[in-house]
Design an enzyme around this catalytic site. Structure first.
Site, PDB file in Angstrom:
ATOM      1  CG  HIS A 114       0.589   7.251  -6.962  1.00  0.00           C
ATOM      2  ND1 HIS A 114       1.502   8.283  -7.027  1.00  0.00           N
ATOM      3  CD2 HIS A 114       0.929   6.534  -5.851  1.00  0.00           C
ATOM      4  CE1 HIS A 114       2.351   8.203  -6.013  1.00  0.00           C
ATOM      5  NE2 HIS A 114       2.024   7.146  -5.284  1.00  0.00           N
TER       6      HIS A 114
ATOM      7  CB  THR B  10      -2.909   3.986   1.151  1.00  0.00           C
ATOM      8  OG1 THR B  10      -2.826   4.798  -0.019  1.00  0.00           O
ATOM      9  CG2 THR B  10      -4.233   3.239   1.135  1.00  0.00           C
TER      10      THR B  10
ATOM     11  CG  LEU C 210      -1.962  -1.066   1.381  1.00  0.00           C
ATOM     12  CD1 LEU C 210      -2.675  -0.940   2.722  1.00  0.00           C
ATOM     13  CD2 LEU C 210      -2.963  -1.008   0.237  1.00  0.00           C
ATOM     14  CG  ASP C 211       0.462   4.487  -2.845  1.00  0.00           C
ATOM     15  OD1 ASP C 211       1.250   3.661  -3.333  1.00  0.00           O
ATOM     16  OD2 ASP C 211      -0.322   5.180  -3.520  1.00  0.00           O
ATOM     17  CE  LYS C 212       6.116   8.553   4.430  1.00  0.00           C
ATOM     18  NZ  LYS C 212       7.260   9.459   4.174  1.00  0.00           N
TER      19      LYS C 212
END
Length: 297
Positions: A174, A76, A72-74
């Protein structure tokens, strides 16, 4: 970004579900989902993923560190699955690669009910990575096909904010952030990378929006799992990660009603909510206390 992020005393507190072969975390914002090679230097405060893996190994008494199978994105939050052994890691990686994993997100976006042409839809715009590392809608040969399903859950009557439920059919970098801001024209609250326009005073005069916080949450993961006994061994296991407290608080302040399961988290088997805390056939257990219904308007 996220300079105030501090590692907890025990990373195991973020584990919401575990069974004989997987662990599912409710990832906090600011955590990078990969370890850092520091060459003897002190790790960055915001990158504690190695510590997390070691802590989980000790807490669950594993023979090895848990295996990562997706990221997961930082910025999120939400459901992040780890495998306890290499065989399960390979099997889960195949599910992610073949896109059979169900991935549902919740996003607070800037825009009221009139910002949306319908109550639900699907975005099919290809995206590409630019030279600066950012992502955009593209039509070049390098652009990759991307599909996002969206549903308008609720809109505030106080401020121009709405809650969307998103289905990630393809998992590109993204993708959700770009599709929402460039295709649907409703940027995620707090996403300064893809929306340079400042947050409207109509929002900030009513709601305190934390700095450096993107309100995108991986709400539910649905995986194929297999029981050891029985005629029908295949089940679809859904793990819903509870919304962070600040996400819930903004929805409450804005008058956006939340589903109780989104607030508390929980388990689903073949899309049906599990009434209890255990899944005996998988030696599975829900690890977090239920939040009281009063937390949800």
């Amino acid at each position: 970004m996220f300079s105030s992020f501090k590692a907890p005393k025990s990373w195991a507190r973020y584990a919401v579900y575990a069974d004989r072969s997987i662990i599912v975390l409710n990832k906090p914002p600011g955590l990078i989902c990969q370890g850092s090679l520091t060459n003897g230097q002190k790790p960055r405060d915001s990158d504690k993923f190695n510590d997390l893996l070691h802590d989980l190994k000790d807490h669950f008494k594993l023979d090895n560190l848990p295996y990562t199978v997706h990221r997961l994105d930082k910025s999120t939050t939400g459901a992040l699955v780890l495998a306890k052994n290499i065989a399960t890691a390979r099997q889960l990686a195949q599910q992610f690669q073949s896109r059979t994993v169900g991935k549902t997100y919740l996003a607070l976006v800037r825009g009221g009910e009139k910002s949306f042409p319908t109550k639900l839809g699907e975005i099919k715009d290809a995206i590409e990575i630019n030279g600066d590392g950012r992502v955009s809608i593209g039509e070049s040969c390098d652009a990759e096909f991307a599909v996002t399903g969206w549903e308008l859950v609720a809109s505030s009557r106080k401020v121009p904010l709405s809650l969307l439920r998103l289905t990630l059919h393809t998992g590109l970098k993204h993708q959700l952030r770009v599709h929402l801001v460039q295709s649907l024209h409703t940027p995620i609250l707090g996403d300064a990378l893809y929306s340079r326009k400042s947050i409207s005073e109509k929002i900030t005069q009513v709601i305190r929006v934390p700095e450096h916080r993107v309100f995108l949450h991986a709400s539910r993961l649905t995986l194929s799992r297999f029981k050891k006994v029985g005629s029908n061994k295949h089940v679809r296991l859904g793990i819903a990660a509870a919304l962070p407290a600040d996400f819930v608080a903004i929805c409450n302040d804005a008058g956006i009603q939340l589903d109780a399961t989104d607030v508390s988290g929980g388990l689903f088997v073949d899309d049906e909510p599990l009434g209890g805390y255990d899944i005996e056939d998988l030696q599975g257990k829900w690890l977090r206390p239920r939040r009281p219904a009063a937390s949800c308007k």
